[in-house]
Scaffold this motif. Structure first.
Motif, PDB file in Angstrom:
ATOM      1  N   ARG A  35     -25.779 -40.618 -24.129  1.00  0.00           N
ATOM      2  CA  ARG A  35     -25.046 -39.515 -23.521  1.00  0.00           C
ATOM      3  C   ARG A  35     -24.573 -38.526 -24.585  1.00  0.00           C
ATOM      4  NH1 ARG A  35     -20.328 -41.757 -21.281  1.00  0.00           N
ATOM      5  NH2 ARG A  35     -19.293 -41.054 -23.146  1.00  0.00           N
ATOM      6  N   ASP A  36     -24.082 -39.026 -25.719  1.00  0.00           N
ATOM      7  CA  ASP A  36     -23.652 -38.141 -26.800  1.00  0.00           C
ATOM      8  C   ASP A  36     -24.816 -37.326 -27.348  1.00  0.00           C
ATOM      9  OD1 ASP A  36     -21.112 -39.104 -26.502  1.00  0.00           O
ATOM     10  OD2 ASP A  36     -21.189 -40.432 -28.258  1.00  0.00           O
ATOM     11  N   GLU A  37     -25.966 -37.959 -27.475  1.00  0.00           N
ATOM     12  CA  GLU A  37     -27.154 -37.248 -27.947  1.00  0.00           C
ATOM     13  C   GLU A  37     -27.593 -36.182 -26.951  1.00  0.00           C
ATOM     14  OE1 GLU A  37     -31.673 -38.563 -28.712  1.00  0.00           O
ATOM     15  OE2 GLU A  37     -30.166 -39.755 -29.778  1.00  0.00           O
ATOM     16  N   ASP A  38     -27.531 -36.508 -25.666  1.00  0.00           N
ATOM     17  CA  ASP A  38     -27.880 -35.521 -24.633  1.00  0.00           C
ATOM     18  C   ASP A  38     -26.897 -34.345 -24.637  1.00  0.00           C
ATOM     19  OD1 ASP A  38     -30.023 -37.047 -23.878  1.00  0.00           O
ATOM     20  OD2 ASP A  38     -29.039 -37.924 -22.128  1.00  0.00           O
ATOM     21  N   ASP A  39     -25.601 -34.635 -24.853  1.00  0.00           N
ATOM     22  CA  ASP A  39     -24.602 -33.569 -24.906  1.00  0.00           C
ATOM     23  C   ASP A  39     -24.848 -32.645 -26.094  1.00  0.00           C
ATOM     24  OD1 ASP A  39     -23.399 -34.557 -22.663  1.00  0.00           O
ATOM     25  OD2 ASP A  39     -21.775 -35.567 -23.725  1.00  0.00           O
ATOM     26  N   LEU A  40     -25.185 -33.211 -27.228  1.00  0.00           N
ATOM     27  CA  LEU A  40     -25.484 -32.393 -28.401  1.00  0.00           C
ATOM     28  C   LEU A  40     -26.715 -31.531 -28.159  1.00  0.00           C
ATOM     29  CD1 LEU A  40     -24.929 -31.620 -31.335  1.00  0.00           C
ATOM     30  CD2 LEU A  40     -26.384 -33.547 -31.994  1.00  0.00           C
ATOM     31  N   PHE A  41     -27.726 -32.110 -27.549  1.00  0.00           N
ATOM     32  CA  PHE A  41     -28.935 -31.355 -27.234  1.00  0.00           C
ATOM     33  C   PHE A  41     -28.624 -30.213 -26.273  1.00  0.00           C
ATOM     34  CE2 PHE A  41     -32.880 -30.725 -24.795  1.00  0.00           C
ATOM     35  CZ  PHE A  41     -33.689 -30.314 -25.839  1.00  0.00           C
ATOM     36  N   MET A  42     -27.777 -30.484 -25.289  1.00  0.00           N
ATOM     37  CA  MET A  42     -27.378 -29.454 -24.327  1.00  0.00           C
ATOM     38  C   MET A  42     -26.659 -28.323 -25.048  1.00  0.00           C
ATOM     39  SD  MET A  42     -27.102 -28.554 -21.024  1.00  0.00           S
ATOM     40  CE  MET A  42     -27.007 -29.921 -19.927  1.00  0.00           C
ATOM     41  N   MET A  43     -25.791 -28.662 -25.992  1.00  0.00           N
ATOM     42  CA  MET A  43     -25.073 -27.630 -26.711  1.00  0.00           C
ATOM     43  C   MET A  43     -25.999 -26.810 -27.608  1.00  0.00           C
ATOM     44  SD  MET A  43     -21.456 -27.906 -28.530  1.00  0.00           S
ATOM     45  CE  MET A  43     -21.677 -27.919 -30.287  1.00  0.00           C
ATOM     46  N   VAL A  66     -34.421 -26.404 -17.172  1.00  0.00           N
ATOM     47  CA  VAL A  66     -34.243 -27.854 -17.081  1.00  0.00           C
ATOM     48  C   VAL A  66     -32.779 -28.222 -17.305  1.00  0.00           C
ATOM     49  CG1 VAL A  66     -34.924 -30.055 -18.088  1.00  0.00           C
ATOM     50  CG2 VAL A  66     -36.596 -28.230 -17.877  1.00  0.00           C
ATOM     51  N   MET A  67     -32.120 -27.521 -18.204  1.00  0.00           N
ATOM     52  CA  MET A  67     -30.735 -27.825 -18.551  1.00  0.00           C
ATOM     53  C   MET A  67     -29.749 -27.375 -17.476  1.00  0.00           C
ATOM     54  SD  MET A  67     -30.637 -29.384 -21.357  1.00  0.00           S
ATOM     55  CE  MET A  67     -32.228 -30.125 -21.531  1.00  0.00           C
ATOM     56  N   TYR A  68     -30.094 -26.349 -16.707  1.00  0.00           N
ATOM     57  CA  TYR A  68     -29.178 -25.862 -15.675  1.00  0.00           C
ATOM     58  C   TYR A  68     -28.836 -26.937 -14.656  1.00  0.00           C
ATOM     59  CZ  TYR A  68     -29.581 -21.033 -17.236  1.00  0.00           C
ATOM     60  OH  TYR A  68     -29.516 -19.877 -17.959  1.00  0.00           O
ATOM     61  N   ASP A  69     -29.754 -27.848 -14.391  1.00  0.00           N
ATOM     62  CA  ASP A  69     -29.484 -28.910 -13.424  1.00  0.00           C
ATOM     63  C   ASP A  69     -28.380 -29.838 -13.912  1.00  0.00           C
ATOM     64  OD1 ASP A  69     -31.473 -27.890 -11.829  1.00  0.00           O
ATOM     65  OD2 ASP A  69     -33.007 -29.288 -12.580  1.00  0.00           O
ATOM     66  N   ARG A  70     -28.280 -30.029 -15.220  1.00  0.00           N
ATOM     67  CA  ARG A  70     -27.291 -30.949 -15.789  1.00  0.00           C
ATOM     68  C   ARG A  70     -26.069 -30.227 -16.343  1.00  0.00           C
ATOM     69  NH1 ARG A  70     -30.910 -34.260 -19.771  1.00  0.00           N
ATOM     70  NH2 ARG A  70     -32.518 -32.734 -19.423  1.00  0.00           N
ATOM     71  N   PHE A  71     -26.001 -28.922 -16.171  1.00  0.00           N
ATOM     72  CA  PHE A  71     -24.934 -28.139 -16.788  1.00  0.00           C
ATOM     73  C   PHE A  71     -23.559 -28.500 -16.253  1.00  0.00           C
ATOM     74  CE2 PHE A  71     -22.284 -24.331 -17.065  1.00  0.00           C
ATOM     75  CZ  PHE A  71     -22.280 -24.163 -18.435  1.00  0.00           C
ATOM     76  N   HIS A  72     -23.417 -28.682 -14.959  1.00  0.00           N
ATOM     77  CA  HIS A  72     -22.111 -28.977 -14.362  1.00  0.00           C
ATOM     78  C   HIS A  72     -21.532 -30.279 -14.929  1.00  0.00           C
ATOM     79  CE1 HIS A  72     -18.871 -29.036 -11.489  1.00  0.00           C
ATOM     80  NE2 HIS A  72     -19.212 -30.264 -11.163  1.00  0.00           N
ATOM     81  N   ASP A  73     -22.332 -31.327 -14.971  1.00  0.00           N
ATOM     82  CA  ASP A  73     -21.847 -32.598 -15.515  1.00  0.00           C
ATOM     83  C   ASP A  73     -21.452 -32.450 -16.978  1.00  0.00           C
ATOM     84  OD1 ASP A  73     -22.297 -33.841 -13.089  1.00  0.00           O
ATOM     85  OD2 ASP A  73     -24.348 -34.424 -13.646  1.00  0.00           O
ATOM     86  N   PHE A  88     -22.890 -17.365 -15.463  1.00  0.00           N
ATOM     87  CA  PHE A  88     -23.447 -18.544 -14.803  1.00  0.00           C
ATOM     88  C   PHE A  88     -22.309 -19.378 -14.245  1.00  0.00           C
ATOM     89  CE2 PHE A  88     -25.076 -22.930 -14.803  1.00  0.00           C
ATOM     90  CZ  PHE A  88     -26.141 -22.752 -13.957  1.00  0.00           C
ATOM     91  N   SER A  89     -22.201 -19.440 -12.946  1.00  0.00           N
ATOM     92  CA  SER A  89     -21.145 -20.202 -12.300  1.00  0.00           C
ATOM     93  C   SER A  89     -21.750 -21.343 -11.514  1.00  0.00           C
ATOM     94  CB  SER A  89     -20.361 -19.285 -11.359  1.00  0.00           C
ATOM     95  OG  SER A  89     -19.382 -20.013 -10.681  1.00  0.00           O
ATOM     96  N   CYS A  90     -21.314 -22.541 -11.803  1.00  0.00           N
ATOM     97  CA  CYS A  90     -21.868 -23.686 -11.085  1.00  0.00           C
ATOM     98  C   CYS A  90     -20.817 -24.363 -10.210  1.00  0.00           C
ATOM     99  CB  CYS A  90     -22.455 -24.692 -12.075  1.00  0.00           C
ATOM    100  SG  CYS A  90     -21.244 -25.440 -13.145  1.00  0.00           S
ATOM    101  N   CYS A  91     -19.559 -24.019 -10.368  1.00  0.00           N
ATOM    102  CA  CYS A  91     -18.497 -24.685  -9.584  1.00  0.00           C
ATOM    103  C   CYS A  91     -17.849 -23.717  -8.619  1.00  0.00           C
ATOM    104  CB  CYS A  91     -17.406 -25.206 -10.492  1.00  0.00           C
ATOM    105  SG  CYS A  91     -17.855 -25.891 -12.042  1.00  0.00           S
TER     106      CYS A  91
END
Length: 91
Positions: A35-43, A66-73, A88-91
């Motif tokens: 999860r930490d690696e995925d968060d760093l990749f997202m950033m 691809v990243m927009y789907d996981r952006f909210h989490d 970009f508003s997801c909430c």
């Protein structure tokens, strides 16, 4: 033939039990590291949108859909109640 099948499945069940015995204590650690690696990749992918200069933005722009789907989490895990991106508003 039934006895042969039972004999073959017993060692496999034993091997699966041993694997579970050794892997179970570290499952949470590996999940957290992933999860930490995925968060760093997202950033890294969203760095340009967050106002951080990204020298690899030419290559990461293809990953944005691809990243927009996981952006909210992601932004919720980072402690942001609302999207940090103005456009970009997801909430």
């Amino acid at each position: 033939m039934t006895n042969g099948g039972e004999n073959l499945s017993a060692p496999r069940r034993f091997a699966a039990g041993l694997r579970e015995f050794y892997v179970a204590p570290y499952r949470r650690t590996f999940a957290r590291a992933q999860r930490d690696e995925d968060d760093l990749f997202m950033m890294i992918v969203l760095a340009e949108m967050l106002g951080v200069p990204n020298p690899a933005s030419y290559y990461t722009v293809e990953l944005l859909p691809v990243m927009y789907d996981r952006f909210h989490d992601w932004h919720r895990r980072m402690g942001m109640d609302h999207s940090p991106l103005d456009h970009f508003s997801c909430c």
